[in-house]
Design an enzyme around this catalytic site. Structure first.
Site, PDB file in Angstrom:
ATOM      1  N   GLN A  29       1.107  -1.103  -0.404  1.00 30.44           N
ATOM      2  CA  GLN A  29       0.281   0.027  -0.179  1.00 30.44           C
ATOM      3  C   GLN A  29       0.778   1.019   0.260  1.00 30.44           C
ATOM      4  OE1 GLN A  29      -4.170  -2.155   1.941  1.00 30.44           O
ATOM      5  NE2 GLN A  29      -2.166  -0.826   3.386  1.00 30.44           N
ATOM      6  N   SER A  57     -12.283   1.965   2.213  1.00 30.44           N
ATOM      7  CA  SER A  57     -11.849   0.605   2.147  1.00 30.44           C
ATOM      8  C   SER A  57     -12.497  -0.204   2.799  1.00 30.44           C
ATOM      9  CB  SER A  57     -10.413   1.027   2.118  1.00 30.44           C
ATOM     10  OG  SER A  57      -9.784   1.916   1.421  1.00 30.44           O
ATOM     11  N   LYS A 143     -12.831   2.103  12.660  1.00 29.86           N
ATOM     12  CA  LYS A 143     -12.116   1.208  11.842  1.00 29.86           C
ATOM     13  C   LYS A 143     -11.402   2.100  10.199  1.00 29.86           C
ATOM     14  CE  LYS A 143     -10.453  -2.308   7.788  1.00 29.86           C
ATOM     15  NZ  LYS A 143     -11.437  -2.828   7.061  1.00 29.86           N
ATOM     16  N   ASP A 175      -8.294  -4.224  11.449  1.00 26.53           N
ATOM     17  CA  ASP A 175      -9.748  -5.356  10.674  1.00 26.53           C
ATOM     18  C   ASP A 175      -9.708  -6.681  11.404  1.00 26.53           C
ATOM     19  OD1 ASP A 175      -7.288  -6.767  10.475  1.00 26.53           O
ATOM     20  OD2 ASP A 175      -7.043  -5.505   8.059  1.00 26.53           O
ATOM     21  N   ASP A 203       0.527  -1.170  13.617  1.00 26.00           N
ATOM     22  CA  ASP A 203      -0.496  -2.568  12.877  1.00 26.00           C
ATOM     23  C   ASP A 203       0.514  -2.258  11.964  1.00 26.00           C
ATOM     24  OD1 ASP A 203      -2.717  -2.364  11.374  1.00 26.00           O
ATOM     25  OD2 ASP A 203      -1.706  -0.829   9.853  1.00 26.00           O
ATOM     26  N   TRP A 207       0.232  -6.527  10.281  1.00 24.28           N
ATOM     27  CA  TRP A 207      -0.048  -6.908   9.258  1.00 24.28           C
ATOM     28  C   TRP A 207       0.588  -6.729   8.053  1.00 24.28           C
ATOM     29  CZ3 TRP A 207      -1.599  -4.363   4.469  1.00 24.28           C
ATOM     30  CH2 TRP A 207      -3.243  -4.714   4.093  1.00 24.28           C
TER      31      TRP A 207
END
Length: 241
Positions: A29, A57, A143, A175, A203, A207
């Protein structure tokens, strides 16, 4: 700290805040945003696009990494904010009616937020979250709101080479991948405080590796690679419980 998080705590304690930032550089990302900014080359438009996309998203029909790559490709061709509905219809079709309505609200909020430009927003990312949550009518821990702050952080770093202030108060975007490990924002906040890495950076530590292929893991610098491999072993054990 709950017993379920003890092994996770031990694995995460090996990482530093600098490790977290380096892992973010490997996030697909983040790399998608770098490609997009190279084409847009307008910090305010770029960051508006980023925040809008983050707010929308959810309920994706593809992995988040792939979705942000589609986003980068679509808007790298000179398209503007007004063409966001077309992007949604192409790549974010689930509940499209609700998402188009949310886009209209999100666009109003983003325009209001950016009314004084980019730099005031970077003075306090926690305040950014508060203002965005109020405008969107959501909780500050929601979120998509927190994710919008995270992606603003990514985008700001891409555009200006530095981080916004006030990141410590921003919660983790909880998430499905993360909630299977620890189900509450509070639990992640406690974990972040113990390991000394702000939740919004923690995160990425958890993630990003979960979405990496074995080849991508092997491409990491050796000291970091060893930490990530150990973390992935722990995560595999937690997910199998």
């Amino acid at each position: 700290m709950r017993s379920r998080s003890n092994s996770l705590l031990e694995a995460l304690a090996a990482f530093t805040a600098d490790d977290a930032r380096l892992i973010e550089e490997y996030d697909r990302q983040f790399r998608a945003l770098k490609r997009l900014y190279a084409s847009v080359n307008d910090p305010e438009l770029f960051l508006k696009l980023v925040v809008l996309n983050a707010l929308l998203s959810y309920q994706l029909s593809m992995r988040g990494e792939e979705y942000w790559e589609k986003f980068s490709d679509f808007f790298s061709s000179g398209r503007g904010l007004e063409e966001f509905p077309e992007f949604l219809r192409l790549y974010n079709r689930r509940f499209i009616g609700a998402k188009l309505k949310r886009f209209e609200k999100a666009l109003r909020c983003v325009e209001e937020l950016f009314k004084e430009g980019v730099e005031p927003l970077a003075e306090d990312l926690s305040a950014f979250v508060g203002r965005l949550a109020t405008c969107m009518g959501q909780k500050e821990s929601a979120k998509t709101v927190v994710f919008a702050a995270k992606m603003f952080l990514y985008g700001y770093r891409v555009a200006f080479g530095r981080e916004p202030h006030g990141i410590e108060g921003v919660e983790i975007p909880l998430d499905s991948r993360l909630s299977k490990l620890l189900p509450s924002v509070k639990g992640w906040r406690e974990l972040a405080e113990v390991v000394g890495i702000p939740p919004v950076h923690l995160d990425a530590v958890v993630w990003v590796p979960m979405g990496m292929s074995p080849t991508e893991v092997k491409s990491l610098p050796l000291p970091l690679r060893s930490k990530v491999e150990r973390l992935l072993e722990v995560l595999k054990g937690l997910r199998s419980r």
